[in-house]
Design an enzyme around this catalytic site. Structure first.
Site, PDB file in Angstrom:
ATOM      1  N   ASN A   7       0.910  -1.263   0.027  1.00  0.00           N
ATOM      2  CA  ASN A   7       0.127  -0.017   0.188  1.00  0.00           C
ATOM      3  C   ASN A   7       0.921   1.378  -0.009  1.00  0.00           C
ATOM      4  OD1 ASN A   7      -1.803   2.104   0.532  1.00  0.00           O
ATOM      5  ND2 ASN A   7      -2.617   1.292   2.428  1.00  0.00           N
ATOM      6  N   LYS A  14       3.161   0.659   2.954  1.00  0.00           N
ATOM      7  CA  LYS A  14       2.874  -0.407   4.183  1.00  0.00           C
ATOM      8  C   LYS A  14       2.915  -1.821   3.567  1.00  0.00           C
ATOM      9  CE  LYS A  14      -0.160   2.622   6.873  1.00  0.00           C
ATOM     10  NZ  LYS A  14      -1.611   3.125   6.394  1.00  0.00           N
ATOM     11  N   ARG A  90      -2.714  -2.069  -3.385  1.00  0.00           N
ATOM     12  CA  ARG A  90      -3.724  -0.927  -3.168  1.00  0.00           C
ATOM     13  C   ARG A  90      -3.723  -0.088  -4.227  1.00  0.00           C
ATOM     14  NH1 ARG A  90      -4.985   3.575   0.843  1.00  0.00           N
ATOM     15  NH2 ARG A  90      -6.942   3.815   0.413  1.00  0.00           N
ATOM     16  N   HIS A 179     -12.747   3.586   0.200  1.00  0.00           N
ATOM     17  CA  HIS A 179     -12.670   2.340   1.382  1.00  0.00           C
ATOM     18  C   HIS A 179     -13.364   1.290   0.871  1.00  0.00           C
ATOM     19  CE1 HIS A 179     -12.600   6.008   4.354  1.00  0.00           C
ATOM     20  NE2 HIS A 179     -11.278   5.594   3.964  1.00  0.00           N
ATOM     21  N   HIS A 206     -17.489   2.984   8.355  1.00  0.00           N
ATOM     22  CA  HIS A 206     -15.908   2.944   8.266  1.00  0.00           C
ATOM     23  C   HIS A 206     -15.420   4.219   8.550  1.00  0.00           C
ATOM     24  CE1 HIS A 206     -11.733   1.787   6.848  1.00  0.00           C
ATOM     25  NE2 HIS A 206     -11.502   3.113   7.221  1.00  0.00           N
ATOM     26  N   ARG A 239     -10.838  16.465   7.065  1.00  0.00           N
ATOM     27  CA  ARG A 239     -11.714  16.706   5.584  1.00  0.00           C
ATOM     28  C   ARG A 239     -13.025  17.258   6.166  1.00  0.00           C
ATOM     29  NH1 ARG A 239     -10.402  11.176   3.403  1.00  0.00           N
ATOM     30  NH2 ARG A 239      -8.332  11.316   2.571  1.00  0.00           N
ATOM     31  N   ARG A 283      -8.718   9.999  19.875  1.00  0.00           N
ATOM     32  CA  ARG A 283      -8.452   9.985  21.302  1.00  0.00           C
ATOM     33  C   ARG A 283      -8.034  11.208  21.950  1.00  0.00           C
ATOM     34  NH1 ARG A 283      -4.577   5.193  19.356  1.00  0.00           N
ATOM     35  NH2 ARG A 283      -4.543   6.694  17.547  1.00  0.00           N
ATOM     36  N   GLY A 329     -10.474   2.568  12.920  1.00  0.00           N
ATOM     37  CA  GLY A 329     -10.030   3.149  14.115  1.00  0.00           C
ATOM     38  C   GLY A 329     -10.982   3.565  15.252  1.00  0.00           C
ATOM     39  N   ASN A 333     -12.845   1.177  18.061  1.00  0.00           N
ATOM     40  CA  ASN A 333     -12.446   1.349  19.427  1.00  0.00           C
ATOM     41  C   ASN A 333     -13.083   2.299  20.422  1.00  0.00           C
ATOM     42  OD1 ASN A 333      -9.844  -0.420  19.118  1.00  0.00           O
ATOM     43  ND2 ASN A 333      -9.599   1.175  17.299  1.00  0.00           N
ATOM     44  N   GLU A 383      -8.514  -4.899   5.346  1.00  0.00           N
ATOM     45  CA  GLU A 383      -8.248  -4.587   3.791  1.00  0.00           C
ATOM     46  C   GLU A 383      -7.053  -5.379   3.474  1.00  0.00           C
ATOM     47  OE1 GLU A 383      -8.322  -0.473   5.226  1.00  0.00           O
ATOM     48  OE2 GLU A 383      -9.046   0.079   3.122  1.00  0.00           O
TER      49      GLU A 383
HETATM   50  P1  ADP Z   1      -6.698   5.674   9.095  1.00  0.00           P
HETATM   51  O1  ADP Z   1      -7.879   6.300   8.097  1.00  0.00           O
HETATM   52  O2  ADP Z   1      -5.716   6.641   8.932  1.00  0.00           O
HETATM   53  O3  ADP Z   1      -6.560   4.227   8.470  1.00  0.00           O
HETATM   54  P2  ADP Z   1      -7.540   4.563  11.351  1.00  0.00           P
HETATM   55  O4  ADP Z   1      -8.684   3.734  10.895  1.00  0.00           O
HETATM   56  O5  ADP Z   1      -6.383   3.864  11.786  1.00  0.00           O
HETATM   57  O6  ADP Z   1      -7.353   5.706  10.358  1.00  0.00           O
HETATM   58  O7  ADP Z   1      -8.216   5.344  12.572  1.00  0.00           O
HETATM   59  C1  ADP Z   1      -7.610   6.408  13.124  1.00  0.00           C
HETATM   60  C2  ADP Z   1      -8.532   7.094  14.101  1.00  0.00           C
HETATM   61  O8  ADP Z   1      -9.086   6.216  15.202  1.00  0.00           O
HETATM   62  C3  ADP Z   1      -8.045   8.081  15.060  1.00  0.00           C
HETATM   63  O9  ADP Z   1      -8.872   9.274  15.059  1.00  0.00           O
HETATM   64  C4  ADP Z   1      -7.723   7.472  16.364  1.00  0.00           C
HETATM   65  O10 ADP Z   1      -7.886   8.465  17.506  1.00  0.00           O
HETATM   66  C5  ADP Z   1      -8.989   6.524  16.451  1.00  0.00           C
HETATM   67  N1  ADP Z   1      -8.758   5.409  17.443  1.00  0.00           N
HETATM   68  C6  ADP Z   1      -7.877   4.577  17.605  1.00  0.00           C
HETATM   69  N2  ADP Z   1      -7.697   3.908  18.872  1.00  0.00           N
HETATM   70  C7  ADP Z   1      -8.861   4.318  19.507  1.00  0.00           C
HETATM   71  C8  ADP Z   1      -9.101   4.236  20.853  1.00  0.00           C
HETATM   72  N3  ADP Z   1      -8.825   3.455  21.599  1.00  0.00           N
HETATM   73  N4  ADP Z   1     -10.405   4.943  21.266  1.00  0.00           N
HETATM   74  C9  ADP Z   1     -10.922   6.024  20.448  1.00  0.00           C
HETATM   75  N5  ADP Z   1     -10.163   6.184  19.108  1.00  0.00           N
HETATM   76  C10 ADP Z   1      -9.213   5.645  18.613  1.00  0.00           C
END
Ligand code: ADP
Length: 399
Positions: A7, A14, A90, A179, A206, A239, A283, A329, A333, A383
């Site tokens: 990627n 990556k 990708r 995505h 997503h 964005r 976070r 993310g 999470n 992915e």
């Molecule tokens: P990308 O689009 O760069 O692939 P990710 O899917 O990795 O992004 O998501 C990144 C987001 O997920 C960030 O806003 C990050 O703060 C959030 N995130 C990751 N872990 C946690 C967590 N434990 N609690 C809340 N948000 C989280």
């Protein structure tokens, strides 16, 4: 069969090396700061993680670096390049040309080059990875998996903008969505986990740094929130998402900025970062909001509200919904975000279960009440695995 998935971003690569027979990830990692000072590689194999520094001037050097570490005695997991049976790439934008993953031929490379105008920031680094792999491993088959491909099933009334039709015929200006590989992975996984009956009408959320929602009927996208570019739709890390287009010319005039400036404003300085002035990272925003920062709270409220609007509109567009999926993310999470997004949807048939939801991070879990007409579920996306599977199928000649 061993497959490496690549990627390539503008300054990063990556990678994951899969053994498709034993279903094991043999190695994974990434090269960062390509072409910049302080480039480094993070690599993980055999349960060991290392970070190595080294000058990586371009993507060709980055790919050489990755392949070098894969065969290195100290950190590697294969003894020779010839163990790599195929490469999966990708590719961000496949325009209307690619409706699924494809074997990369000279003709396909030409077609990806033709899509550069649609994704000037993304397709060139993707192509750099393809050129580099072709030069280093000329006899190894390569497959391209497109972010846009899964959404090619959208009907015309969903993908057209209400602009003069000639803009579509002249420049292919329409909604494509992104995505796609993630929306496809979680929708297929939901079918495996919940069965066909409960997954006929899906809304997949997503929610990462970039974020999009898709409406999927019987495995086919019927609508998605991103458009010609990834800037449309939800409130994202940096964005802006949906916007009155009139704002663009208004701001350009008032702030005396040109198209580069406005592009940077809507892509890099808006969203959670722009509203909060604190961070684009969920976070950090959650912490700031808990400490009483009102603009951080406003940014969170806006993100949640926009996702709720999309869920409601897609349920209306599909005439109902069977399952809502959270991934990315934030979706995987952030229990508080999932709660704020999915609460109060009883009128839709979704009874959210806060007890099941709370504290869950990065695991597959149903978070609606037993007996809820509509299911809510967390499914961590993968992915890379999807690209590896497509690559195996295509190279094995089964697709
Ligand atoms: P990308 O689009 O760069 O692939 P990710 O899917 O990795 O992004 O998501 C990144 C987001 O997920 C960030 O806003 C990050 O703060 C959030 N995130 C990751 N872990 C946690 C967590 N434990 N609690 C809340 N948000 C989280």
């Amino acid at each position: 069969m061993k497959i490496i998935v690549i990627n390539c971003g503008s300054s990063s690569i990556k990678y994951q090396l899969f053994d498709m027979d034993s279903h094991v990830v043999l190695a994974k990692g990434g090269v960062e700061k390509i072409g910049l000072n302080g480039s480094f590689i993070k690599h993980e194999s055999n349960g060991k993680k290392v970070t190595l520094e080294g000058e990586v001037v371009d993507h060709q050097a980055g790919i050489e670096y990755i392949l070098g570490i894969l065969i290195s005695r100290e950190h590697g997991c294969i003894s020779d390049f010839c163990e790599i049976n195929a490469v999966g790439h990708r590719v961000v934008h496949g325009g209307e040309k690619f409706k699924s993953s494809v074997l990369i031929t000279d003709e396909v490379v030409k077609q990806i080059e033709e899509c550069i105008q649609l994704a000037p920031l993304h397709n060139p680094p993707n192509l750099s990875g393809i050129y580099a792999m072709k030069s280093i491993l000329p006899d190894v088959p390569q497959v391209g998996a497109f972010d846009t491909a899964f959404h090619q099933t959208m009907p015309e009334h969903a993908f057209m903008y209400a602009l003069p039709y000639s803009l579509y015929t002249k420049y292919a200006i329409r909604r494509y969505g992104f995505h796609g590989t993630s929306h496809r992975y979680v929708s297929e996984r939901a079918k495996e986990l919940l069965g066909e009956q409960r997954t006929q009408k899906l809304i997949t959320c997503h929610l990462g740094n970039g974020a999009s929602v898709a409406a999927i009927i019987n495995g086919k996208t019927v609508d998605t929130s991103m458009g010609l570019t990834p800037v449309e739709g939800l409130v994202m890390g940096t964005r802006c998402g949906d916007l009155d287009p009139g704002i663009m010319t208004y701001v350009m005039e008032r702030e005396d900025i040109n198209r580069t400036g406005i592009n940077s404003l809507i892509n890099k300085h808006s969203g959670l970062l722009g509203i909060s002035g604190v961070s684009s990272d969920m976070r950090e925003l959650e912490t700031a909001a808990a400490e009483g920062n009102q603009r951080a709270q406003l940014a969170l409220d806006m993100l949640h509200y926009r996702v709720r609007k999309y869920i409601g509109s897609y349920a209306a567009a599909m005439g109902g919904v069977d399952t809502v999926i959270f991934t990315g993310g934030i979706g995987e999470n952030s229990d508080s975000s999932r709660y704020e997004i999915a609460k109060g949807f009883e009128f839709l048939g979704l009874e959210f279960d806060e007890t099941k939801n709370v504290g869950v991070r990065g695991q597959e879990k149903i978070i609606s009440k037993d007996g809820s007409k509509v299911t809510a579920i967390i499914i961590p996306t993968n992915e890379e695995l999807m690209i590896a599977r497509d690559t195996a199928l295509i190279v094995g000649g089964k697709q």
